[in-house]
Design a protein around this motif. Sequence first.
Motif, PDB file in Angstrom:
ATOM      1  N   GLY A 139       0.793  -1.225   0.000  1.00 29.04           N
ATOM      2  CA  GLY A 139       0.000   0.000   0.000  1.00 29.04           C
ATOM      3  C   GLY A 139       0.824   1.273   0.000  1.00 29.04           C
ATOM      4  N   LYS A 140       2.157   1.140  -0.060  1.00 31.85           N
ATOM      5  CA  LYS A 140       3.040   2.299   0.003  1.00 31.85           C
ATOM      6  C   LYS A 140       3.723   2.565  -1.343  1.00 31.85           C
ATOM      7  CE  LYS A 140       2.373   2.891   4.447  1.00 31.85           C
ATOM      8  NZ  LYS A 140       1.498   1.757   4.718  1.00 31.85           N
ATOM      9  N   ARG A 141       4.314   3.760  -1.448  1.00 29.82           N
ATOM     10  CA  ARG A 141       5.080   4.151  -2.643  1.00 29.82           C
ATOM     11  C   ARG A 141       6.557   3.835  -2.383  1.00 29.82           C
ATOM     12  NH1 ARG A 141       3.707  10.185  -1.985  1.00 29.82           N
ATOM     13  NH2 ARG A 141       4.028   9.402   0.125  1.00 29.82           N
ATOM     14  N   VAL A 142       7.117   2.992  -3.230  1.00 29.16           N
ATOM     15  CA  VAL A 142       8.497   2.533  -3.042  1.00 29.16           C
ATOM     16  C   VAL A 142       9.341   2.924  -4.247  1.00 29.16           C
ATOM     17  CG1 VAL A 142       9.993   0.540  -2.645  1.00 29.16           C
ATOM     18  CG2 VAL A 142       7.688   0.590  -1.642  1.00 29.16           C
ATOM     19  N   GLY A 143      10.414   3.650  -4.003  1.00 30.08           N
ATOM     20  CA  GLY A 143      11.298   4.072  -5.076  1.00 30.08           C
ATOM     21  C   GLY A 143      12.271   2.973  -5.478  1.00 30.08           C
ATOM     22  N   VAL A 144      12.459   2.794  -6.776  1.00 31.11           N
ATOM     23  CA  VAL A 144      13.439   1.850  -7.332  1.00 31.11           C
ATOM     24  C   VAL A 144      14.100   2.516  -8.533  1.00 31.11           C
ATOM     25  CG1 VAL A 144      12.306  -0.273  -6.583  1.00 31.11           C
ATOM     26  CG2 VAL A 144      11.641   0.773  -8.757  1.00 31.11           C
ATOM     27  N   ASN A 145      15.313   2.077  -8.867  1.00 28.65           N
ATOM     28  CA  ASN A 145      16.026   2.744  -9.957  1.00 28.65           C
ATOM     29  C   ASN A 145      15.430   2.445 -11.327  1.00 28.65           C
ATOM     30  OD1 ASN A 145      17.092   0.025  -9.808  1.00 28.65           O
ATOM     31  ND2 ASN A 145      18.753   0.696 -11.160  1.00 28.65           N
ATOM     32  N   THR A 146      14.834   1.260 -11.491  1.00 31.67           N
ATOM     33  CA  THR A 146      14.221   0.869 -12.752  1.00 31.67           C
ATOM     34  C   THR A 146      13.033  -0.030 -12.455  1.00 31.67           C
ATOM     35  OG1 THR A 146      16.435   0.821 -13.758  1.00 31.67           O
ATOM     36  CG2 THR A 146      14.654  -0.110 -15.049  1.00 31.67           C
ATOM     37  N   LEU A 147      11.950   0.157 -13.177  1.00 27.33           N
ATOM     38  CA  LEU A 147      10.792  -0.705 -13.004  1.00 27.33           C
ATOM     39  C   LEU A 147      11.053  -2.079 -13.626  1.00 27.33           C
ATOM     40  CD1 LEU A 147       7.927   1.828 -13.862  1.00 27.33           C
ATOM     41  CD2 LEU A 147       8.802   1.207 -11.595  1.00 27.33           C
ATOM     42  N   LYS A 148      10.378  -3.092 -13.096  1.00 30.10           N
ATOM     43  CA  LYS A 148      10.488  -4.461 -13.609  1.00 30.10           C
ATOM     44  C   LYS A 148      11.934  -4.939 -13.633  1.00 30.10           C
ATOM     45  CE  LYS A 148       6.245  -4.309 -16.309  1.00 30.10           C
ATOM     46  NZ  LYS A 148       5.600  -4.533 -17.629  1.00 30.10           N
ATOM     47  N   ASN A 149      12.635  -4.722 -12.527  1.00 32.26           N
ATOM     48  CA  ASN A 149      14.019  -5.211 -12.437  1.00 32.26           C
ATOM     49  C   ASN A 149      14.195  -5.940 -11.103  1.00 32.26           C
ATOM     50  OD1 ASN A 149      14.425  -3.247 -10.438  1.00 32.26           O
ATOM     51  ND2 ASN A 149      16.292  -2.472 -11.346  1.00 32.26           N
ATOM     52  N   ILE A 150      15.439  -6.161 -10.712  1.00 32.75           N
ATOM     53  CA  ILE A 150      15.703  -6.970  -9.525  1.00 32.75           C
ATOM     54  C   ILE A 150      15.162  -6.324  -8.251  1.00 32.75           C
ATOM     55  CG2 ILE A 150      18.000  -5.974  -9.049  1.00 32.75           C
ATOM     56  CD1 ILE A 150      18.876  -8.921  -8.411  1.00 32.75           C
ATOM     57  N   ASN A 151      15.103  -5.003  -8.219  1.00 33.60           N
ATOM     58  CA  ASN A 151      14.619  -4.347  -7.004  1.00 33.60           C
ATOM     59  C   ASN A 151      13.109  -4.480  -6.844  1.00 33.60           C
ATOM     60  OD1 ASN A 151      17.145  -3.442  -6.000  1.00 33.60           O
ATOM     61  ND2 ASN A 151      17.190  -1.883  -7.586  1.00 33.60           N
ATOM     62  N   THR A 152      12.351  -4.271  -7.915  1.00 34.89           N
ATOM     63  CA  THR A 152      10.901  -4.469  -7.815  1.00 34.89           C
ATOM     64  C   THR A 152      10.591  -5.931  -7.508  1.00 34.89           C
ATOM     65  OG1 THR A 152      10.726  -4.799 -10.212  1.00 34.89           O
ATOM     66  CG2 THR A 152      10.368  -2.574  -9.383  1.00 34.89           C
ATOM     67  N   LEU A 153      11.326  -6.822  -8.133  1.00 38.40           N
ATOM     68  CA  LEU A 153      11.082  -8.250  -7.964  1.00 38.40           C
ATOM     69  C   LEU A 153      11.352  -8.715  -6.531  1.00 38.40           C
ATOM     70  CD1 LEU A 153      10.402 -10.955  -9.326  1.00 38.40           C
ATOM     71  CD2 LEU A 153      12.821 -11.161  -9.915  1.00 38.40           C
ATOM     72  N   THR A 154      12.515  -8.335  -5.999  1.00 36.09           N
ATOM     73  CA  THR A 154      12.884  -8.816  -4.664  1.00 36.09           C
ATOM     74  C   THR A 154      12.088  -8.126  -3.561  1.00 36.09           C
ATOM     75  OG1 THR A 154      14.769  -7.286  -4.662  1.00 36.09           O
ATOM     76  CG2 THR A 154      15.194  -9.548  -5.342  1.00 36.09           C
ATOM     77  N   VAL A 155      11.746  -6.853  -3.751  1.00 38.13           N
ATOM     78  CA  VAL A 155      10.885  -6.187  -2.771  1.00 38.13           C
ATOM     79  C   VAL A 155       9.523  -6.884  -2.734  1.00 38.13           C
ATOM     80  CG1 VAL A 155       9.604  -4.073  -2.248  1.00 38.13           C
ATOM     81  CG2 VAL A 155      12.032  -3.942  -2.816  1.00 38.13           C
ATOM     82  N   SER A 156       8.960  -7.130  -3.911  1.00 41.04           N
ATOM     83  CA  SER A 156       7.661  -7.815  -3.970  1.00 41.04           C
ATOM     84  C   SER A 156       7.727  -9.183  -3.317  1.00 41.04           C
ATOM     85  CB  SER A 156       7.212  -7.959  -5.433  1.00 41.04           C
ATOM     86  OG  SER A 156       6.948  -6.708  -6.017  1.00 41.04           O
ATOM     87  N   ASN A 157       8.799  -9.917  -3.594  1.00 40.24           N
ATOM     88  CA  ASN A 157       8.944 -11.248  -3.017  1.00 40.24           C
ATOM     89  C   ASN A 157       9.046 -11.183  -1.493  1.00 40.24           C
ATOM     90  OD1 ASN A 157       9.612 -14.232  -3.404  1.00 40.24           O
ATOM     91  ND2 ASN A 157      11.387 -13.531  -2.243  1.00 40.24           N
ATOM     92  N   SER A 158       9.793 -10.195  -0.974  1.00 40.10           N
ATOM     93  CA  SER A 158       9.942 -10.050   0.473  1.00 40.10           C
ATOM     94  C   SER A 158       8.612  -9.726   1.141  1.00 40.10           C
ATOM     95  CB  SER A 158      10.962  -8.955   0.794  1.00 40.10           C
ATOM     96  OG  SER A 158      12.247  -9.316   0.353  1.00 40.10           O
ATOM     97  N   VAL A 159       7.839  -8.864   0.496  1.00 37.91           N
ATOM     98  CA  VAL A 159       6.526  -8.501   1.045  1.00 37.91           C
ATOM     99  C   VAL A 159       5.601  -9.716   1.031  1.00 37.91           C
ATOM    100  CG1 VAL A 159       4.462  -7.098   0.633  1.00 37.91           C
ATOM    101  CG2 VAL A 159       6.737  -6.058   0.479  1.00 37.91           C
ATOM    102  N   ARG A 160       5.632 -10.486  -0.042  1.00 38.55           N
ATOM    103  CA  ARG A 160       4.804 -11.694  -0.140  1.00 38.55           C
ATOM    104  C   ARG A 160       5.190 -12.693   0.950  1.00 38.55           C
ATOM    105  NH1 ARG A 160       6.209 -12.950  -4.774  1.00 38.55           N
ATOM    106  NH2 ARG A 160       4.535 -11.974  -5.955  1.00 38.55           N
ATOM    107  N   GLU A 161       6.496 -12.908   1.120  1.00 40.69           N
ATOM    108  CA  GLU A 161       6.945 -13.868   2.130  1.00 40.69           C
ATOM    109  C   GLU A 161       6.612 -13.410   3.546  1.00 40.69           C
ATOM    110  OE1 GLU A 161      11.094 -14.602   1.462  1.00 40.69           O
ATOM    111  OE2 GLU A 161      10.671 -16.192  -0.005  1.00 40.69           O
ATOM    112  N   ALA A 162       6.464 -12.089   3.730  1.00 35.43           N
ATOM    113  CA  ALA A 162       6.105 -11.560   5.053  1.00 35.43           C
ATOM    114  C   ALA A 162       4.605 -11.646   5.314  1.00 35.43           C
ATOM    115  CB  ALA A 162       6.572 -10.110   5.175  1.00 35.43           C
ATOM    116  N   GLY A 163       3.837 -12.076   4.288  1.00 40.89           N
ATOM    117  CA  GLY A 163       2.405 -12.261   4.487  1.00 40.89           C
ATOM    118  C   GLY A 163       1.529 -11.118   4.039  1.00 40.89           C
ATOM    119  N   ALA A 164       2.094 -10.175   3.269  1.00 42.32           N
ATOM    120  CA  ALA A 164       1.307  -9.052   2.762  1.00 42.32           C
ATOM    121  C   ALA A 164       1.175  -9.151   1.243  1.00 42.32           C
ATOM    122  CB  ALA A 164       1.949  -7.730   3.166  1.00 42.32           C
TER     123      ALA A 164
END
Length: 312
Positions: A139-164
């Motif tokens: 639900g938050k705005r998260v800055g990354v250097n490029t969309l659809k790259n390792i940062n968006t992917l790993t942040v999303s994965n971490s949030v999913r694994e945390a149950g959100a």
Amino acid sequence: MRAKLALVAAFTLLTAACGGGGGAQTTSDGTTKVTLGLIPIVDVAPVYLGIKKGFFAEQKLELTIQTAQGGAALIPGVVSQQYQFAFSNTASLLLAGSQGLPLKVVSAGNASTGVEDKDFGAVLVKKDSPIKSVKDLAGKRVGVNTLKNINTLTVSNSVREAGADPTKITFVELPFPQIPAAIEKGDIDAGQVVEPFLTIGKEQGLTPIGNPLNGLMVGLYFTSEQFAAQNPTAVTGFTTAMKKSLVYANGHPEEARAVLTDYLKLEPAVQQKLVLPKWPTEIDRPAVQRLLDMAKKDGLITKDPDLTKLIP
């Protein structure tokens, strides 16, 4: 993204049909001049160190370095042979491979240290932010250097694994140097950064809440299949020089830290405090597979890339 990659692929076929000859120039003494696309971050310090130590000159290679905001932006340049070599995050290369782009990895790049609170990347938030863990990024705005790259992917994965729910994140594309200031101003709620911008942000009072890159093979060096086929000696030389550069950087961390000022504007305190990544000489294939699995789960990749072609 698909339309853009298809356009790049079509352009590549056109230049090949018109006799676009590989993009490299060889001088009378046998030196091959090539352009290397990099991101101005700590990850690529071994290249600058290798140039200083003469490792590329030993291989009869003269590098011209050009920089970009992210590795994903460098991929089309390699396909069109604007660059003969480049550095990119592993996730962007997997995505490009899944789209059939003719790329070939030629060297390991960098990896997470795997040490909690002592790694070269993290998500930053304001000191008084209500965001206390990666789970709170939904639900938050998260800055990354490029969309659809390792940062968006790993942040999303971490949030999913945390149950959100990671689909509730709004990713905002910003160059790494702008992310700490954007967090401070409230333009974004958090930002995924790597060094030196992690230490810069911490020096400005920002707080790390987790490292989604933990344990991963983060970056790789690559070329195009066409350039590799036309210039095998140059590719072998680049791989050899990179391996020597990676070994030297790992064995001489203070020299690696010192070379950063050749391409980054750093305060002395930041230069001394920042965390260097691991620079392995071999590609961690299980870690690459982990990223591929994340990308498939996230829907970023729907068709497996041919890893035997992409990472020989």
